[in-house]
Write a protein that holds these residues in place. Structure first.
Motif, mmCIF file in Angstrom:
data_model
loop_
_atom_site.group_PDB
_atom_site.id
_atom_site.type_symbol
_atom_site.label_atom_id
_atom_site.label_comp_id
_atom_site.label_asym_id
_atom_site.label_seq_id
_atom_site.Cartn_x
_atom_site.Cartn_y
_atom_site.Cartn_z
ATOM 1 N N ALA A 247 13.166 -10.065 -16.234
ATOM 2 C CA ALA A 247 12.917 -9.795 -14.768
ATOM 3 C C ALA A 247 12.451 -8.223 -14.674
ATOM 4 O O ALA A 247 11.675 -8.117 -13.615
ATOM 5 C CB ALA A 247 14.093 -9.935 -14.086
ATOM 6 N N VAL A 248 12.870 -7.339 -15.418
ATOM 7 C CA VAL A 248 12.536 -5.862 -15.105
ATOM 8 C C VAL A 248 11.007 -5.810 -15.371
ATOM 9 O O VAL A 248 10.442 -5.186 -14.519
ATOM 10 C CB VAL A 248 13.170 -5.060 -16.409
ATOM 11 C CG1 VAL A 248 12.576 -3.747 -16.413
ATOM 12 C CG2 VAL A 248 14.726 -4.909 -16.022
ATOM 13 N N THR A 249 10.649 -6.511 -16.351
ATOM 14 C CA THR A 249 9.039 -6.478 -16.842
ATOM 15 C C THR A 249 8.198 -7.324 -15.606
ATOM 16 O O THR A 249 7.272 -6.807 -15.106
ATOM 17 C CB THR A 249 8.741 -6.912 -18.061
ATOM 18 O OG1 THR A 249 9.265 -5.999 -19.104
ATOM 19 C CG2 THR A 249 7.084 -7.120 -18.212
ATOM 20 N N ILE A 250 8.801 -8.404 -15.162
ATOM 21 C CA ILE A 250 8.197 -9.186 -14.253
ATOM 22 C C ILE A 250 8.074 -8.140 -12.725
ATOM 23 O O ILE A 250 6.997 -8.380 -12.253
ATOM 24 C CB ILE A 250 8.848 -10.476 -14.165
ATOM 25 C CG1 ILE A 250 8.531 -11.384 -15.226
ATOM 26 C CG2 ILE A 250 8.540 -11.256 -12.667
ATOM 27 C CD1 ILE A 250 9.630 -12.340 -15.301
ATOM 28 N N LEU A 251 8.988 -7.822 -12.268
ATOM 29 C CA LEU A 251 9.215 -7.016 -11.000
ATOM 30 C C LEU A 251 8.453 -5.761 -11.351
ATOM 31 O O LEU A 251 7.674 -5.324 -10.241
ATOM 32 C CB LEU A 251 10.637 -6.745 -10.691
ATOM 33 C CG LEU A 251 11.514 -7.974 -10.449
ATOM 34 C CD1 LEU A 251 12.733 -7.699 -10.026
ATOM 35 C CD2 LEU A 251 10.710 -8.435 -9.042
ATOM 36 N N ALA A 252 8.370 -5.162 -12.432
ATOM 37 C CA ALA A 252 7.469 -3.885 -12.623
ATOM 38 C C ALA A 252 6.128 -4.307 -12.196
ATOM 39 O O ALA A 252 5.323 -3.580 -11.762
ATOM 40 C CB ALA A 252 7.965 -3.213 -13.855
ATOM 41 N N ASP A 253 5.618 -5.351 -12.855
ATOM 42 C CA ASP A 253 4.223 -5.730 -12.980
ATOM 43 C C ASP A 253 3.754 -5.847 -11.321
ATOM 44 O O ASP A 253 2.916 -5.984 -10.857
ATOM 45 C CB ASP A 253 3.983 -6.871 -13.977
ATOM 46 C CG ASP A 253 3.800 -6.288 -15.398
ATOM 47 O OD1 ASP A 253 3.691 -5.157 -15.549
ATOM 48 O OD2 ASP A 253 3.607 -7.292 -16.028
ATOM 49 N N LEU A 254 4.559 -6.772 -10.970
ATOM 50 C CA LEU A 254 4.702 -7.140 -9.535
ATOM 51 C C LEU A 254 4.335 -6.005 -8.520
ATOM 52 O O LEU A 254 3.413 -6.172 -7.505
ATOM 53 C CB LEU A 254 5.881 -7.919 -8.776
ATOM 54 C CG LEU A 254 6.092 -8.642 -7.481
ATOM 55 C CD1 LEU A 254 4.953 -9.719 -7.519
ATOM 56 C CD2 LEU A 254 7.262 -8.948 -7.297
ATOM 57 N N ILE A 255 5.255 -5.118 -8.644
ATOM 58 C CA ILE A 255 5.015 -3.944 -7.816
ATOM 59 C C ILE A 255 3.966 -3.000 -7.890
ATOM 60 O O ILE A 255 3.284 -2.572 -7.142
ATOM 61 C CB ILE A 255 6.406 -3.016 -7.860
ATOM 62 C CG1 ILE A 255 7.765 -4.034 -7.485
ATOM 63 C CG2 ILE A 255 6.247 -1.769 -7.169
ATOM 64 C CD1 ILE A 255 9.071 -3.293 -7.438
ATOM 65 N N ARG A 256 3.523 -2.755 -9.340
ATOM 66 C CA ARG A 256 2.138 -2.249 -9.578
ATOM 67 C C ARG A 256 1.098 -2.866 -9.091
ATOM 68 O O ARG A 256 0.333 -2.201 -8.526
ATOM 69 C CB ARG A 256 2.043 -2.129 -11.026
ATOM 70 C CG ARG A 256 3.190 -1.378 -11.840
ATOM 71 C CD ARG A 256 2.519 -1.191 -13.330
ATOM 72 N NE ARG A 256 3.663 -0.553 -14.247
ATOM 73 C CZ ARG A 256 4.395 -1.064 -14.962
ATOM 74 N NH1 ARG A 256 4.647 -2.452 -15.120
ATOM 75 N NH2 ARG A 256 5.346 -0.217 -15.582
ATOM 76 N N ALA A 257 1.112 -4.318 -8.779
ATOM 77 C CA ALA A 257 0.263 -4.957 -8.251
ATOM 78 C C ALA A 257 0.028 -4.853 -6.701
ATOM 79 O O ALA A 257 -1.087 -5.103 -6.114
ATOM 80 C CB ALA A 257 0.114 -6.566 -8.713
ATOM 81 N N GLY A 258 1.351 -4.473 -6.357
ATOM 82 C CA GLY A 258 1.433 -4.351 -4.860
ATOM 83 C C GLY A 258 2.094 -5.445 -4.290
ATOM 84 O O GLY A 258 1.697 -6.708 -4.258
#
Length: 411
Positions: A247-258
């Motif tokens: 979840a940490v990686t999924i959410l980090a990528d999600l927020i980076r994408a906007g």
């Protein structure tokens, strides 16, 4: 979204990311149904489950909560990676023993095992358990084979002396293999093979994510991103055990994408996390970078719940800080304890305290002396995670001292 901004929820999307679990996700629906009903009766609120709307594809269920004077509709979806888990489990006994040797070498030779023991011995003992259990099973299998082989050789020598050695070794091998197969058939109670596969999967690439898991996490991220476009008040991501670092990686990528401005509140609940088992490994560059990034982001609220009574989790260890990547301005996670010895009655605690695997799932279950952590209020109640826990102080006994030997966030 005005209600979400005020911390009020009428509609919620929940994404549950399981840990390393080969079982069909229906077990989580049944767990939610059973334990939710128990918690509702204890706490005096209403909770009703019904099947997910047809045609939605993903596995999940719908919840209607009548909690704290409000009615809330929640769609719960399990983000399934059990097929990847099953594929990572070698079918043969020999392959599992090779896996054991490789995994032990990785954790010991890199110094990771020693560093992990500085923080919490419970999860390290849990990690060593399958190694000890598999070695013990092998010794018992060898002993049984030796004894029966010796008896068979003694009988063979009575017929013809040179026949003894030709009987001894085949009997030893056959009996030893049968005993090992018997132990494996009972692993549903022992968990030696299961736990060995779990730790081997985490350490297989020395902290890097396997390619097939990267693909699946991208699919999960897309589903969560689509939910943030829905007419809901909160999108809540729940990561349990190994699912917490995914979840940490999924959410980090999600927020980076906007994430959409003015959209639903984005919340992250990590439960029984085992992040250091991976983030302390030498090639966990991606996970460490994601931990550092996510820990500062204002786009979400991150609550981390563990308990010292859970011997399989790194209880009250701030996963960002202990991994040695806490940046200036770290704001997440808010680490609190589920305090099993206080939120479970003495009778219930006595019943569960030695059932280590069951305790690792207690975060998803009912408490007969509930405190301020209640999984069902969080997932089906009328407040966002931020509204429910903003102002809550972190547990005083949390560990936030850097302990990892490896802290780089890039190769």
């Amino acid at each position: 979204m005005a209600e979400a901004e005020a911390g009020q929820v009428r509609r919620r999307r929940v994404f549950y990311i399981p840990g390393y679990d080969p079982i069909h996700p229906r077990r989580y629906r049944e767990l939610y149904r059973k334990e939710g009903a128990a918690q509702a009766e204890i706490s005096g609120y209403g909770l009703e489950l019904r099947p997910k709307a047809p045609g939605t594809g993903a596995y999940g269920w719908h919840v209607t909560g009548a909690i704290e004077g409000a009615e809330v509709e929640a769609e719960v979806e399990v983000l399934v990676w059990s097929d990847i888990v099953r594929q990572s489990m070698p079918g043969s006994i020999g392959a599992t023993y090779l896996q054991m040797v490789k995994t032990a070498w990785i954790y010991i030779s890199t110094g990771t095992l020693r560093r992990l023991m500085w923080m919490r011995k419970g999860p390290v003992i849990a990690a060593l358990f399958p190694v000890g259990a598999l070695i013990l099973e092998a010794l018992l299998a060898f002993a049984a084979g030796w004894i029966l082989g010796a008896l068979a050789a003694w009988g063979a020598r009575a017929i013809w002396v040179p026949l003894g050695p030709f009987v001894f070794w085949p009997v030893l091998l056959v009996v030893g293999l049968l005993v090992l197969r018997w132990f494996k058939s009972k692993d549903g109670k022992i968990y030696a093979y299961y736990l060995m596969h779990d730790y081997a999967h985490s350490a297989g690439l020395r902290g890097a994510y396997p390619p097939e898991l990267e693909v699946r996490m991208a699919e999960f991220r897309a589903r969560i991103a689509a939910a943030l476009e829905d007419d809901v008040d909160e999108v809540l991501v729940v990561g349990h055990s190994s699912g917490s670092y995914l979840a940490v990686t999924i959410l980090a990528d999600l927020i980076r994408a906007g994430v959409p401005a003015g959209g639903p509140a984005l919340s992250f609940l990590s439960l029984g996390q085992v992040v250091p088992m991976v983030s302390f490994l030498p090639r966990a560059w991606r996970l460490r970078a994601d931990l550092a990034y996510l820990s500062t982001r204002p786009e979400l609220f991150w609550l981390d719940v563990t308990a010292p009574g859970d011997g399989c989790a790194f209880a009250l260890c701030d996963p960002v800080a202990v991994s040695g990547v806490a940046p200036e301005g770290q704001r997440w996670p808010l680490a609190i304890s589920a305090a099993f010895t206080q939120t479970l009655s003495p009778e219930r605690w006595a019943e569960l305290r030695w059932r280590f695997f069951r305790l690792h799932f207690q975060y998803l279950c009912a408490f007969d002396r509930p405190g301020d952590y209640d999984y069902f209020r969080i997932t089906a109640g009328p407040q966002t995670l931020a509204a429910r826990y903003t102002g809550r102080a972190p547990s005083k006994s949390r560990i936030d001292v850097p302990a990892s030997k490896y802290t780089s966030v890039a190769p």
